[in-house]
Design a protein around this motif. Structure first.
Motif, mmCIF file in Angstrom:
data_model
loop_
_atom_site.group_PDB
_atom_site.id
_atom_site.type_symbol
_atom_site.label_atom_id
_atom_site.label_comp_id
_atom_site.label_asym_id
_atom_site.label_seq_id
_atom_site.Cartn_x
_atom_site.Cartn_y
_atom_site.Cartn_z
ATOM 1 N N SER A 229 0.954 -1.145 0.538
ATOM 2 C CA SER A 229 0.011 -0.248 0.108
ATOM 3 C C SER A 229 0.907 1.489 0.071
ATOM 4 O O SER A 229 0.119 2.342 -0.259
ATOM 5 C CB SER A 229 -1.055 0.119 1.622
ATOM 6 O OG SER A 229 -0.165 -0.061 2.714
ATOM 7 N N ALA A 230 2.438 1.101 -0.181
ATOM 8 C CA ALA A 230 2.767 2.366 0.096
ATOM 9 C C ALA A 230 2.587 2.843 -1.561
ATOM 10 O O ALA A 230 2.594 2.856 -2.897
ATOM 11 C CB ALA A 230 4.577 1.665 0.335
ATOM 12 N N ASP A 231 3.523 3.812 -1.052
ATOM 13 C CA ASP A 231 3.029 5.118 -2.995
ATOM 14 C C ASP A 231 4.890 4.433 -3.082
ATOM 15 O O ASP A 231 4.121 5.196 -5.152
ATOM 16 C CB ASP A 231 4.050 6.550 -2.593
ATOM 17 C CG ASP A 231 3.163 7.275 -0.919
ATOM 18 O OD1 ASP A 231 1.847 6.806 -1.094
ATOM 19 O OD2 ASP A 231 3.623 7.975 -0.725
ATOM 20 N N TYR A 232 5.622 3.868 -3.325
ATOM 21 C CA TYR A 232 6.283 3.505 -4.701
ATOM 22 C C TYR A 232 5.902 2.291 -4.830
ATOM 23 O O TYR A 232 6.616 2.443 -6.336
ATOM 24 C CB TYR A 232 7.724 3.307 -3.591
ATOM 25 C CG TYR A 232 7.605 1.673 -2.683
ATOM 26 C CD1 TYR A 232 8.159 1.045 -3.186
ATOM 27 C CD2 TYR A 232 7.760 2.147 -1.824
ATOM 28 C CE1 TYR A 232 7.682 -0.658 -2.116
ATOM 29 C CE2 TYR A 232 7.672 1.537 -0.678
ATOM 30 C CZ TYR A 232 7.525 -0.420 -1.002
ATOM 31 O OH TYR A 232 8.255 -1.306 0.168
ATOM 32 N N MET A 234 2.177 2.626 -6.128
ATOM 33 C CA MET A 234 1.482 2.559 -7.226
ATOM 34 C C MET A 234 2.406 3.353 -7.894
ATOM 35 O O MET A 234 2.587 2.855 -9.347
ATOM 36 C CB MET A 234 1.573 3.992 -6.522
ATOM 37 C CG MET A 234 0.025 3.597 -4.801
ATOM 38 S SD MET A 234 -0.905 2.533 -5.348
ATOM 39 C CE MET A 234 -2.055 3.786 -6.432
ATOM 40 N N THR A 235 4.223 3.515 -8.375
ATOM 41 C CA THR A 235 4.557 4.459 -9.112
ATOM 42 C C THR A 235 5.823 2.654 -9.646
ATOM 43 O O THR A 235 5.429 3.241 -11.084
ATOM 44 C CB THR A 235 6.774 5.531 -8.222
ATOM 45 O OG1 THR A 235 5.544 6.146 -7.438
ATOM 46 C CG2 THR A 235 6.978 5.281 -9.078
ATOM 47 N N LYS A 237 3.783 -0.068 -9.824
ATOM 48 C CA LYS A 237 2.759 0.099 -11.386
ATOM 49 C C LYS A 237 2.068 1.083 -12.536
ATOM 50 O O LYS A 237 2.065 0.379 -13.289
ATOM 51 C CB LYS A 237 0.851 -0.076 -10.121
ATOM 52 C CG LYS A 237 1.173 -1.124 -8.807
ATOM 53 C CD LYS A 237 -0.338 -1.298 -8.321
ATOM 54 C CE LYS A 237 -0.476 -2.086 -7.297
ATOM 55 N NZ LYS A 237 -1.433 -2.361 -6.198
ATOM 56 N N HIS A 250 10.184 -5.980 -5.125
ATOM 57 C CA HIS A 250 10.107 -3.907 -4.420
ATOM 58 C C HIS A 250 9.365 -4.140 -2.959
ATOM 59 O O HIS A 250 9.555 -3.565 -2.131
ATOM 60 C CB HIS A 250 8.599 -3.467 -5.551
ATOM 61 C CG HIS A 250 9.858 -3.052 -6.451
ATOM 62 N ND1 HIS A 250 9.453 -1.811 -6.913
ATOM 63 C CD2 HIS A 250 9.109 -3.550 -8.181
ATOM 64 C CE1 HIS A 250 10.470 -1.516 -7.958
ATOM 65 N NE2 HIS A 250 10.440 -3.062 -8.985
#
Length: 337
Positions: A229-232, A234-235, A237, A250
């Motif tokens: 659920s971390a921001d990295y 999302m990056t 993906k 990751h």
């Protein structure tokens, strides 16, 4: 990094001293008299008094503790009250079997617990996650002795798939100089002996590693869900990476650090379970030796084996802390500041 590791090592010394003091006091609270256990119920009072004097059990407790510490600082673990032989010889004989069993159990926990944790985290609240959490709950809640008896009855007595006691068959097993029979047979290429020893170590290793497997799978599942659920993530993906790449390359490196710490802490619980596991499976290890020492009120053997267990537990915890610091640089910065 070396300074931090040395500081943790120095912190372990007073902990060992406290362990020795607590074990020394608790062993004296165990009901029963070692002299009566050794001499039998028909022993006279004069014989009991004489044995007390011979074993120095009539001295004050602080004198006994001081004598034990003075011998310990010289590398002398004392003489067993039950066998009359140095405890150090018994530990050299039985400790390799326990270490071998613990390593196989740890390999089982890693090979099963890590994939289960990743599988459960891939689709939270799905069918696979439910099955893994159910397994983890059962693995944590089922007592070690009950699991051991269940495997013995099902896989040994009924199906006759695996042996239920001993370290190896009498016509195959040969004690190697190092004491690590299973590993020695594998590395020297004795396939027939390795198979026989492997079938004997399989059940106790599974029983011993089940609690650790369940704990590792449950904790890794939680840390993986948090990492995903971390921001990295999302990056990653957004860059079009495949879900397997995101999961393994990751999220997993960032989630495995806390799991390693839990693995180091729970390793101590696994060593505690070795006492029951080795006793049920008649495994000739230090856990079974300690159980027999408790039965006969062998104070010296109990104190020495507990000290060895404490040293192993602290060593594993320090190694887990060291590996976690190598994986996560933020921990090195935080501890050095």
């Amino acid at each position: 990094m070396i300074t931090v590791f040395a500081g943790r090592l120095m912190e372990a010394i007073p902990t060992l001293g406290l362990v020795l003091l607590m074990v020394f006091g608790l062993t004296r609270l165990i009901p029963g008299d070692p002299a009566v256990m050794l001499l039998g119920p028909d022993a006279t009072n004069a014989q009991i008094v004489a044995l007390h004097h011979e074993l120095h059990l009539d001295a004050p407790s602080y004198v006994q503790f001081g004598t034990y510490l003075s011998h310990l600082f010289r590398g002398d673990l004392g003489v067993s009250l039950r066998t009359g032989r140095p405890v150090r010889e018994a530990l050299e004989l039985y400790l390799p079997a326990t270490i071998e069993l613990a390593i196989v159990a740890l390999c089982f926990a890693l090979s099963v617990g890590v994939p289960l944790g990743l599988l459960a985290a891939r689709k939270p609240n799905g069918m696979a996650d439910f099955i893994v959490q159910l397994y983890a709950l059962c693995g944590v809640c089922i007592p070690t002795f009950l699991l051991a008896f269940g495997f013995q009855m099902m896989l040994g007595a009924k199906l006759h798939w695996l042996p239920v006691a001993g370290r190896g068959s009498a016509f195959v097993f040969n004690e190697p100089p190092t004491g690590f029979a299973f590993f020695h047979a594998i590395f020297t290429g004795h396939l027939h002996e390795a198979v026989d020893l492997g079938t004997h170590i399989f059940l106790p290793a599974i029983v011993l590693g089940t609690f650790l497997t369940a704990t590792l799978a449950r904790f890794l599942r939680n840390t993986m869900i948090e990492a995903l659920s971390a921001d990295y993530i999302m990056t990653a993906k957004a860059k079009g990476l495949r879900p397997t790449q995101i999961l393994l390359f990751h999220a997993f490196p960032n989630a495995i650090g806390p799991a390693i710490m839990v693995l180091g802490v729970q390793f101590g619980d696994m060593l505690g379970g070795a006492i029951l596991t080795e006793t049920v499976f008649s495994w000739p290890g230090i856990g079974r030796y300690m159980f027999e020492a408790i039965q006969t009120r062998d104070y010296v053997a109990i104190q020495s084996t507990t000290l060895v267990f404490a040293i192993i537990f602290m060593s594993v915890s320090l190694c887990a802390d060291f590996l976690n610091s190598l994986i996560d640089p933020r921990l090195r910065i935080r501890r050095s500041s």
